[in-house]
Design a protein around this motif. Structure first.
Motif, PDB file in Angstrom:
ATOM      1  N   UNK A   1      47.696  45.311  40.963  1.00 23.88           N
ATOM      2  CA  UNK A   1      47.754  46.719  40.719  1.00 23.88           C
ATOM      3  C   UNK A   1      48.229  46.942  39.300  1.00 23.88           C
ATOM      4  N   UNK A   2      47.576  47.892  38.654  1.00 23.41           N
ATOM      5  CA  UNK A   2      47.954  48.214  37.281  1.00 23.41           C
ATOM      6  C   UNK A   2      48.170  49.727  37.166  1.00 23.41           C
ATOM      7  N   UNK A   3      49.430  50.140  37.108  1.00 24.41           N
ATOM      8  CA  UNK A   3      49.697  51.571  36.934  1.00 24.41           C
ATOM      9  C   UNK A   3      49.740  51.927  35.448  1.00 24.41           C
ATOM     10  N   UNK A   4      49.565  53.207  35.127  1.00 24.70           N
ATOM     11  CA  UNK A   4      49.756  53.645  33.744  1.00 24.70           C
ATOM     12  C   UNK A   4      51.253  53.775  33.448  1.00 24.70           C
TER      13      UNK A   4
ATOM     14  N   UNK B   1      44.766  58.588  42.053  1.00 17.68           N
ATOM     15  CA  UNK B   1      43.422  58.023  42.105  1.00 17.68           C
ATOM     16  C   UNK B   1      43.558  56.524  41.931  1.00 17.68           C
ATOM     17  N   UNK B   2      42.801  55.781  42.717  1.00 20.98           N
ATOM     18  CA  UNK B   2      42.873  54.322  42.639  1.00 20.98           C
ATOM     19  C   UNK B   2      41.481  53.738  42.800  1.00 20.98           C
ATOM     20  N   UNK B   3      41.239  52.669  42.081  1.00 18.86           N
ATOM     21  CA  UNK B   3      39.966  51.981  42.185  1.00 18.86           C
ATOM     22  C   UNK B   3      39.885  50.857  41.174  1.00 18.86           C
ATOM     23  N   UNK B   4      38.850  50.071  41.286  1.00 14.93           N
ATOM     24  CA  UNK B   4      38.682  48.924  40.400  1.00 14.93           C
ATOM     25  C   UNK B   4      38.302  49.342  38.989  1.00 14.93           C
ATOM     26  N   UNK B   5      37.704  50.505  38.836  1.00 13.02           N
ATOM     27  CA  UNK B   5      37.222  50.900  37.506  1.00 13.02           C
ATOM     28  C   UNK B   5      37.729  52.269  37.067  1.00 13.02           C
ATOM     29  N   UNK B   6      38.898  52.664  37.519  1.00 13.14           N
ATOM     30  CA  UNK B   6      39.475  53.945  37.076  1.00 13.14           C
ATOM     31  C   UNK B   6      39.857  53.846  35.603  1.00 13.14           C
TER      32      UNK B   6
ATOM     33  N   UNK C   1      42.786  47.804  49.388  1.00 15.38           N
ATOM     34  CA  UNK C   1      42.594  47.021  48.175  1.00 15.38           C
ATOM     35  C   UNK C   1      43.166  45.596  48.278  1.00 15.38           C
ATOM     36  N   UNK C   2      43.030  44.970  49.425  1.00 18.71           N
ATOM     37  CA  UNK C   2      43.540  43.612  49.604  1.00 18.71           C
ATOM     38  C   UNK C   2      42.741  42.644  48.722  1.00 18.71           C
ATOM     39  N   UNK C   3      43.427  41.847  47.962  1.00 18.93           N
ATOM     40  CA  UNK C   3      42.829  40.847  47.053  1.00 18.93           C
ATOM     41  C   UNK C   3      41.946  41.486  45.976  1.00 18.93           C
ATOM     42  N   UNK C   4      42.264  42.710  45.597  1.00 27.15           N
ATOM     43  CA  UNK C   4      41.484  43.396  44.569  1.00 27.15           C
ATOM     44  C   UNK C   4      42.396  43.811  43.404  1.00 27.15           C
ATOM     45  N   UNK C   5      41.827  43.854  42.227  1.00 30.17           N
ATOM     46  CA  UNK C   5      42.547  44.383  41.054  1.00 30.17           C
ATOM     47  C   UNK C   5      42.345  45.891  41.072  1.00 30.17           C
ATOM     48  N   UNK C   6      43.424  46.604  41.152  1.00 28.54           N
ATOM     49  CA  UNK C   6      43.354  48.062  41.318  1.00 28.54           C
ATOM     50  C   UNK C   6      44.065  48.766  40.169  1.00 28.54           C
ATOM     51  N   UNK C   7      43.424  49.783  39.646  1.00 32.71           N
ATOM     52  CA  UNK C   7      44.028  50.652  38.650  1.00 32.71           C
ATOM     53  C   UNK C   7      44.440  51.929  39.359  1.00 32.71           C
ATOM     54  N   UNK C   8      45.672  52.354  39.173  1.00 26.70           N
ATOM     55  CA  UNK C   8      46.189  53.547  39.830  1.00 26.70           C
ATOM     56  C   UNK C   8      46.535  54.562  38.754  1.00 26.70           C
ATOM     57  N   UNK C   9      46.127  55.815  38.952  1.00 23.77           N
ATOM     58  CA  UNK C   9      46.445  56.866  37.979  1.00 23.77           C
ATOM     59  C   UNK C   9      46.544  58.213  38.676  1.00 23.77           C
ATOM     60  N   UNK C  10      47.106  59.182  37.984  1.00 24.51           N
ATOM     61  CA  UNK C  10      47.241  60.531  38.528  1.00 24.51           C
ATOM     62  C   UNK C  10      45.970  61.307  38.315  1.00 24.51           C
TER      63      UNK C  10
END
Length: 56
Positions: A1-4, A16-21, A47-56
Motif C-alpha cells: 500500500x502506498x498512501x500520499x 479511493x484505492x486501486x493499482x493505478x490511482x 487487495x490481497x497481494x496487490x500494490x495499492x495506491x490510496x488517496x482522498x
C-alpha cells in the motif's frame, strides 16, 4: 500500500484505492481515513497481494 502525504485532519470519508490511482505532489490523506480503509480491508480483502495506491 502506498498512501500520499498523511495529515492529522479529520476523516472525510472519501478514499479511493486501486493499482493505478494517480497521486500528485500535493495529494494528501488524513490518517483517520487511512485507518478506516485499512480496517475495512481486514474483512473485505479486495487487495490481497496487490500494490495499492490510496488517496482522498
Amino acid at each position: 500500500m502506498k498512501p500520499p502525504r498523511l495529515t492529522e485532519g479529520p476523516a472525510r470519508g472519501k478514499v479511493r484505492a486501486g493499482a493505478s490511482e494517480p497521486v500528485g505532489m500535493l495529494s494528501s490523506l488524513s490518517r483517520a481515513d487511512l485507518a478506516r480503509f485499512l480496517a475495512e480491508q481486514l474483512e473485505r480483502r479486495d487487495f490481497v497481494h496487490a500494490r495499492v495506491v490510496v488517496r482522498a
